[in-house]
Design an enzyme around this catalytic site. Structure first.
Site, short mmCIF file in Angstrom:
data_model
loop_
_atom_site.label_atom_id
_atom_site.label_comp_id
_atom_site.label_asym_id
_atom_site.label_seq_id
_atom_site.Cartn_x
_atom_site.Cartn_y
_atom_site.Cartn_z
CD GLU A 25 -14.55 -15.93 -67.07
OE1 GLU A 25 -13.93 -14.88 -66.92
OE2 GLU A 25 -14.87 -16.67 -66.10
CG ASP B 182 -17.24 -16.75 -62.84
OD1 ASP B 182 -16.91 -15.68 -63.38
OD2 ASP B 182 -16.62 -17.26 -61.88
C1 BGC Z 1 -15.01 -13.34 -63.13
C2 BGC Z 1 -14.23 -12.51 -62.16
C3 BGC Z 1 -14.18 -13.26 -60.84
C4 BGC Z 1 -13.67 -14.69 -61.02
C5 BGC Z 1 -13.93 -15.53 -59.83
C6 BGC Z 1 -14.10 -14.55 -63.25
O1 BGC Z 1 -13.68 -15.01 -64.31
O2 BGC Z 1 -15.24 -12.73 -64.35
O3 BGC Z 1 -14.74 -11.22 -62.01
O4 BGC Z 1 -13.35 -12.57 -59.96
O5 BGC Z 1 -14.27 -15.32 -62.10
O6 BGC Z 1 -15.28 -15.82 -59.75
#
Ligand code: BGC
Length: 568
Positions: free
Chosen positions: A288, A219
C-alpha cells in the site's frame, strides 16, 4: 526470456512473461475481507475467523482468486487491528491460530489464495518491543523506535505531522524524549535504520509463510524508513493542498512529505522482503503506497523481479470520477512502470464506498460497470467486501462513530466507519444476518434490501453480475495479462485496447446515466473485424449503422480481427 521475467520489448508488443502457477497474482481479483464486519459466529457483534470459514462457499462463488484479510492479530484495537501488539497470534475476538490454520486449509481446497495484512511500519504501544523501548535509553530495544530529544524550547524535534491529527511526535515521560508516530499516538513507528528491527519484522513475516499464507498486503509500506536527520518537511502552497487522500480539512495536507516517508533506504528493505518470499515460491507482496507521487513510488517499488510483486495507491480511491481522470492515472503509471505490476482499487476500508463517492447514481448498472471497468485495466484488482453487492456508504450518527480519525475530524470528516458497517447476508434477519448480538457498527437500514439472499435470487443483481464477470474474465487472457493502450474519446466514454499474445480486445464504457452513441470509426481502423463478446452479461452495447449505442453505464467488449485505431 527468463521464466517469470516480465519485460516489454516494443511499444505495442505483449508483455513477455510466461504464465505459470506461481504467477497466479497477475491479473488476479483479490477480495478484501474486513473481518470485524464480515460474519459473526459467536454473537459478540464482531465478525471472526470462523465467520470467514463458514462463508467460504460464498467467497468461492464470487469467482475471485484470493482473499486479503485485514488484521486479525492481537491488538488493543485502537485502530481496529492496524495497531498490533503480537504479530504471531490471533486476537481472541477473531478466534485462534487453529481457526486460522483451518481457514487456510479450507480456502486452499476451494482454490482460494490467502493474503494477510502485515503492518510493518509501526506497532501498537502495547507491543512488548515498545513497552521495553520506552523504559529507558539503554535497554535492548532502546533504539527500536524513533526517539528524539526535545528542541531547546521543549517542542517536538521537527514539524512532522500525524495523518490522524496533530503532531507526529508524542512526549514520553519515562525516557524524557519524543517518539514518532505517523498515525495514532498509540502506533509508534519502528526504527528501520536498525538492522535488528528489519530482521525481527522479516521473522514475523516468515512465521506466516510457514503457516501457509500465499501473500501479504503490506500496510503503509513506504512509511518504514524516516529521514535519519529528522529534517523538517517543507510547507506546501495553499493551491496544492489537495494531495491524494487529504485535503485542507487535515493540516497533513499542508506539507510535502519528503522526509517522514518514502526514503531511498526503503528500496533495500523491499528487496529483503522479496528475497524472503522467493524462498516460498508463489508467495506475493502487495504494497500500500501513499507518497507525494504514489504512481512513481509504485513503479519503483514493483520494478524488476527484486522488489514487491504489486503495489496499489490511492489515486483511484479519490472523489475524481471521469473517463479522462482514469485514463490519466493509468497512462501516467504505464509511462513509468516498465515491468512493474499495479493492483487497482476503487474501494477499501479507508474510503467512502465507491458508488456513493463517485456520484451516488441510483443504478445497479453503475456498480456493475465500475467493477467491470476496474478489472479491465492492466493489473490486478483489490475488491472490497460489499462492492459485489453495490453497497452505498452508510451514514453513521456521531454517537456510533468508532474510528478515532473520524472522532478527531468530525464534523468536516466523519471517518471511515461508513464503509466498515456489517455485511448484509439476509434481508429479513436481525442485523441483516451478520450477528444476533449488537454489532460494533450498526447495519445501514438501506443495506437490508441489498442483502446477499435477495441478490442471490435475482439474475440481474449486482452480485450475480460480479460473479458472471469474474468467471468470464478468467477466460480472457488479454484482460488478465495484456498490455493496455487508451483510445482518445470524449467524456463520458472510456475506451482502450488490451493486447496479449496477438489477441486484441477493445473495451469501452459509458460513464454516464444517459445513453451514448460512439462512431465505430473513432475506435477502429477501417474494415476492422469485430467479434462482439457478451458472455460477461453486463449491460451491453449494440451496433447500429456503424455506431456503438451504449446504454447508461453500458459496457462493450469485442475481439478485434484487425487493429484498433490506437494500434494502427
Ligand atoms: C490502513 C489504515 C490504517 C493505517 C495505519 C493504513 O493505510 O489501511 O486502515 O489506519 O494504515 O496502520
Amino acid at each position: 526470456m527468463v521464466n517469470g521475467n516480465c519485460h516489454q520489448t516494443s511499444k505495442y508488443q505483449c508483455w513477455g512473461f510466461q504464465m505459470n502457477e506461481q504467477m497466479w497474482w497477475r491479473g488476479a481479483v483479490i477480495y478484501q475481507i474486513y473481518p470485524r464486519s464480515f460474519y459473526d459466529t459467536n454473537q459478540d457483534g464482531i465478525g471472526d475467523l470462523p465467520g470467514i470459514i463458514s462463508k467460504l462457499d460464498y467467497i468461492a462463488s464470487l469467482g475471485i482468486d484470493a482473499i486479503w484479510i485485514s488484521p486479525f492479530f492481537k491488538s488493543p484495537m485502537k485502530d481496529f487491528g492496524y495497531d498490533i501488539s503480537d504479530y504471531r497470534d490471533i486476537d481472541p475476538i477473531f478466534g485462534t491460530l487453529a481457526d486460522f490454520d483451518e481457514l487456510v486449509l479450507k480456502a486452499h481446497a476451494l482454490g482460494i489464495k490467502i493474503m494477510i495484512d502485515q503492518v510493518l511500519s509501526h506497532t501498537s504501544d502495547q507491543h512488548q518491543w515498545f513497552i521495553d523501548s520506552r523504559e529507558d535509553k539503554t535497554n535492548d530495544k532502546a533504539d527500536w523506535y524513533v526517539w528524539s530529544d526535545a528542541k531547546e524550547d521543549g517542542t517536538a524535534p521537527n514539524n512532522w505531522l500525524s495523518i490522524f491529527g496533530g503532531s507526529g511526535w508524542t512526549w514520553d515521560p519515562r525516557r524524557q524524549q519524543y517518539y514518532l508516530h505517523n498515525f495514532l499516538t498509540s502506533q509508534p513507528d519502528l526504527n528501520f535504520h536498525n538492522p535488528e528491527v528489519r530482521q525481527a519484522v522479516l521473522d514475523n513475516i516468515e512465521f506466516w509463510l510457514k503457516r501457509g499464507v500465499d501473500g501479504f498486503r503490506l500496510d503503509a509500506i513506504n512509511f518504514c524508513y524516516h529521514d535519519a536527520q529528522l529534517r523538517d518537511n517543507p510547507a506546501k502552497p495553499k493551491e496544492l493542498r489537495t494531495s491524494i487522500g487529504f485535503d485542507e480539512k487535515n493540516p497533513y495536507a499542508y506539507q510535502y512529505h519528503y522526509y517522514n516517508n518514502t526514503q531511498d533506504e526503503n528500496l533495500g528493505f523491499m528487496e529483503d522482503i522479496r528475497s524472503l518470499l522467493n524462498q516460498y515460491p508463489g508467495s506475493v507482496a502487495l504494497g500500500e503506497i501513499s507518497s507525494e507521487d504514489s504512481l512513481k513510488t509504485m513503479a519503483e517499488y514493483t520494478q524488476g523481479n527484486t522488489r514487491l510483486h504489486m503495489g496499489y495507491s490511492f489515486d483511484l480511491l479519490t472523489d475524481n470520477f471521469s473517463a479522462s481522470y482514469i485514463k490519466q492515472v493509468v497512462e501516467s503509471l504505464e509511462a513509468r512502470v516498465s515491468d512493474g505490476w499495479p493492483c487497482w482499487s476503487i474501494s477499501n476500508h479507508d474510503v467512502e464506498r465507491v458508488v456513493s463517492r463517485w456520484g451516488g447514481f441510483n443504478s445497479k448498472d453503475f456498480a456493475k460497470m465500475l467493477f467491470a471497468m476496474i478489472s479491465s485495466l492492466r493489473g490486478s484488482v483489490c475488491s472490497y467486501q460489499g462492492e459485489e453487492l453495490g453497497l452505498t456508504e452508510a451514514d453513521i450518527a456521531f454517537e456510533d462513530i468508532q474510528d478515532p480519525y473520524g472522532i478527531t475530524f468530525w464534523p468536516q470528516f466523519k471517518g471511515r466507519d461508513g464503509c466498515r458497517t456489517p455485511h448484509p447476508w439476509q434481508h429479513d434477519a436481525i442485523n441483516a444476518g451478520f450477528s444476533d448480538g449488537k454489532p460494533w457498527l450498526p447495519v445501514a437500514s438501506e443495506h437490508f434490501a441489498q442483502a446477499v439472499d435477495i441478490q442471490d435470487e435475482a439474475t440481474d443483481s449486482v452480485l450475480n453480475s460480479y460473479r458472471n464477470f469474474n468467471h468470464w474474465r478468467k477466460e480472457q487472457p488479454a484482460l488478465r495479462y495484456g498490455d493496455i493502450k487508451f483510445i482518445d474519446t470524449p467524456e463520458p466514454i472510456l475506451a482502450f485496447v488490451r493486447q496479449y499474445q496477438g489477441e486484441q480486445l477493445l473495451v469501452c464504457f459509458n460513464f454516464s446515466e444517459q445513453s451514448q452513441t460512439v462512431a465505430l470509426s473513432s475506435l477502429l481502423a477501417e474494415n476492422a473485424n469485430l467479434n462482439v463478446l457478451s458472455g460477461h452479461k453486463l449491460t451491453s452495447a449494440t451496433i447500429v449503422d456503424g455506431a456503438l449505442q451504449l446504454p447508461p453505464f453500458g459496457c462493450f467488449y469485442c475481439k478485434l480481427g484487425q487493429q484498433a485505431k490506437s494500434l494502427s
